[in-house]
Motif scaffolding. Structure first.
Motif, PDB file in Angstrom:
ATOM      1  N   PRO A 138       0.834  -1.209   0.000  1.00  0.00           N
ATOM      2  CA  PRO A 138       0.000   0.000   0.000  1.00  0.00           C
ATOM      3  C   PRO A 138       0.868   1.258   0.000  1.00  0.00           C
ATOM      4  O   PRO A 138       1.900   1.327   0.670  1.00  0.00           O
ATOM      5  CB  PRO A 138      -0.808  -0.130   1.289  1.00  0.00           C
ATOM      6  N   ALA A 139       0.409   2.269  -0.751  1.00  0.00           N
ATOM      7  CA  ALA A 139       1.181   3.506  -0.880  1.00  0.00           C
ATOM      8  C   ALA A 139       1.022   4.368   0.365  1.00  0.00           C
ATOM      9  O   ALA A 139       0.068   4.221   1.145  1.00  0.00           O
ATOM     10  CB  ALA A 139       0.726   4.272  -2.122  1.00  0.00           C
ATOM     11  N   HIS A 140       1.959   5.264   0.547  1.00  0.00           N
ATOM     12  CA  HIS A 140       1.908   6.229   1.648  1.00  0.00           C
ATOM     13  C   HIS A 140       0.702   7.152   1.465  1.00  0.00           C
ATOM     14  O   HIS A 140       0.226   7.362   0.341  1.00  0.00           O
ATOM     15  CB  HIS A 140       3.210   7.029   1.677  1.00  0.00           C
ATOM     16  N   GLY A 141       0.220   7.703   2.554  1.00  0.00           N
ATOM     17  CA  GLY A 141      -0.953   8.574   2.482  1.00  0.00           C
ATOM     18  C   GLY A 141      -0.754   9.795   1.617  1.00  0.00           C
ATOM     19  O   GLY A 141      -1.725  10.353   1.081  1.00  0.00           O
ATOM     20  N   ASN A 142       0.483  10.246   1.463  1.00  0.00           N
ATOM     21  CA  ASN A 142       0.773  11.419   0.644  1.00  0.00           C
ATOM     22  C   ASN A 142       1.095  11.064  -0.811  1.00  0.00           C
ATOM     23  O   ASN A 142       1.475  11.940  -1.587  1.00  0.00           O
ATOM     24  CB  ASN A 142       1.955  12.201   1.239  1.00  0.00           C
ATOM     25  N   TRP A 143       0.965   9.793  -1.149  1.00  0.00           N
ATOM     26  CA  TRP A 143       1.249   9.384  -2.532  1.00  0.00           C
ATOM     27  C   TRP A 143       0.196   9.962  -3.461  1.00  0.00           C
ATOM     28  O   TRP A 143      -0.989   9.931  -3.180  1.00  0.00           O
ATOM     29  CB  TRP A 143       1.255   7.855  -2.621  1.00  0.00           C
TER      30      TRP A 143
END
Length: 479
Positions: A36-41
């Protein structure tokens, strides 16, 4: 007024085929699920970014990060149409691609992703999961070496001992050659202790017992064979001399040469449909045991004594050629003439002869006899110098081939001992020989990883986590 058409010209090449195949493998979904990508991605998801990057690697045969963004910029319409995603060239800058590599470096998440990908691929394509080949290779790099880093000097399979390297352990499915569990370790590591972790990952990934693991002699360590046998799986590998009892191979061969033991012929059908003899051999059983938790665990191992016909013929021709070359070079030491060094004493001649013989490794097959001669040589008068007789001193060597020793060595050529714990009803001697000869599958898989089309060698990344992530990404491309 007529609307002016907007004409877009792009090279499509093999991109739609590659992207469609990766979507059938559910690569974008599986990567996004397990990484899963970072929240800021922002922008294109990690799964789709990795998938398009893989299509670039496979299409261009180049893993360098710097070329991906301009490649995408020239194919935006094609990529957007095939994927249905809002693809932008800024989604493939070097820093974003490096983030992908660092995410793939996560061992726990990679193991879960690898299991899901293997199970999905095996299920969708109905692949056979009965036989797995295991082997290793090295990939050289121009990165710098650090004491605890991934890039280290070691035995190079690229024949570049001057460059640091990483080691890749690979397991592939027979007969497709699809990789299952690539393991990336530092370049100085020995192969022997890498087999058990790699085999464990395959067992966990495929989720079944009864697999046959095929490897080379480095897989023959007693601990490795015990681990496979006690896990409910099977092994097949050649046994090096250190894994045999003293004199065991000699005793096994004596039974053949005395006529006590009959041999089973192994035939392989050629392209013309005619069977060809490729090997002969026989087998016997040996009880095996290992202590686990203070208790002895036992299993039965079959020892296969096999002679490869082609290997024996090639080895015999090479040995006889070495003997003939060494014999001719030693005999040439006796020749006299202009430009030839005269050897007057036996010790100098013996040293010269040894220097001729040793590089060919045939000392055991040549008999050398040295002698010293003094020959009168008349010298005629010249001007004021009277005639006289000069005593010429010369050492000579007589060389003969020890035919008995040579024939004894030739008779042993091509013989090798293999071991397996799979019952004869499931794996006959003929099937075992053919199964081991399919070891080229893993070598071909590693060759594709290092050469075209994936071109891992040489690596252009400098960081350890980037190197591990890149090799894992390329293992997906190899699938």
């Amino acid at each position: 007024m007529h609307e002016i058409p907007n004409i877009i010209t792009e090279r499509v090449d093999d991109i739609p085929l590659l992207l469609e195949q990766m979507q059938r493998m559910e690569l974008p979904t599986l990567i996004d699920t397990h990484f899963p990508a970072h929240g800021n991605w922002y922008g294109l998801s990690l799964g789709w970014g990795s998938t398009i990057w893989l299509s670039s690697i496979l299409s261009r045969g180049d893993h360098r990060l710097v070329h991906v963004e301009p490649w995408v910029a020239k194919r935006l319409f094609t990529l957007q149409t095939v994927t249905g995603q809002d693809v932008k060239h800024l989604d493939f800058t070097d820093d974003r691609l490096e983030i992908v590599l660092r995410r793939l470096r996560d061992d726990a998440r990679w193991a879960q992703f690898e299991n899901s990908l293997n199970q999905h691929t095996v299920r969708v394509y109905d692949l056979s999961t009965e036989r797995v080949h295991v082997d290793s290779t090295t990939a050289s790099t121009y990165a710098s070496v650090s004491p605890e880093g991934l890039f280290q000097f070691g035995h190079s399979k690229d024949y570049r001992p001057d460059l640091p390297q990483v080691k890749v352990m690979q397991a592939v499915l027979d007969p497709l050659g699809m990789p299952l569990a690539p393991e990336v370790v530092s370049g100085e590591r020995a192969d022997d202790p890498l087999y058990v972790p790699c085999i464990e990952r395959v067992q966990h990934s495929l989720g079944r017992c009864g697999l046959l693991f095929v490897g080379d002699c480095k897989m023959a360590a007693h601990a490795t064979r015990a681990f496979i046998a006690l896990a409910g799986d099977y092994y097949l590998c050649p046994l090096p001399q250190v894994q045999l009892a003293e004199g065991e191979l000699d005793e096994a061969l004596d039974r053949v040469w005395s006529g006590e033991q009959a041999l089973t012929s192994v035939l392989r059908e050629q392209e013309q449909g005619k069977p060809q003899l490729i090997a002969q051999g026989y087998e016997y059983e040996v009880p095996m045991s290992v202590e686990v938790g203070g208790k002895a665990r036992e299993w039965t191992e079959r020892r296969l004594v096999v002679r490869s016909v082609r290997h024996a013929e090639a080895a015999e021709a090479a040995l006889r050629a070495r003997v003939a070359t060494a014999t001719a070079q030693v005999e040439a030491l006796n020749l006299r003439g202009r430009g030839r060094k005269r050897l007057e004493d036996v010790e100098t001649l013996r040293q010269a002869a040894n220097e001729m013989v040793q590089p060919h490794r045939v000392e055991a097959f040549l008999w050398l006899r040295y002698d010293h001669h003094t020959t009168p040589h008349p010298v005629r008068a010249y001007k004021d110098r009277p005639a006289y007789v000069k005593q010429d001193r010369q050492a000579t060597v007589e060389v003969r081939v020890d035919e008995e020793a040579l024939e004894s060595a030739v008779r042993r050529l091509g013989w090798r001992m293999y071991s397996t714990n799979q019952p004869k009803e499931q794996l006959s001697l003929e099937q075992a020989v053919l199964a081991y000869r399919s070891e080229y599958l893993v070598e071909r898989s590693l060759g594709r990883l290092k050469g075209r089309p994936l071109s891992l060698r040489p690596m252009y990344v400098q960081r350890d986590d980037h190197a591990t992530g890149l090799i894992r990404l390329l293992s997906i491309a190899l699938r």
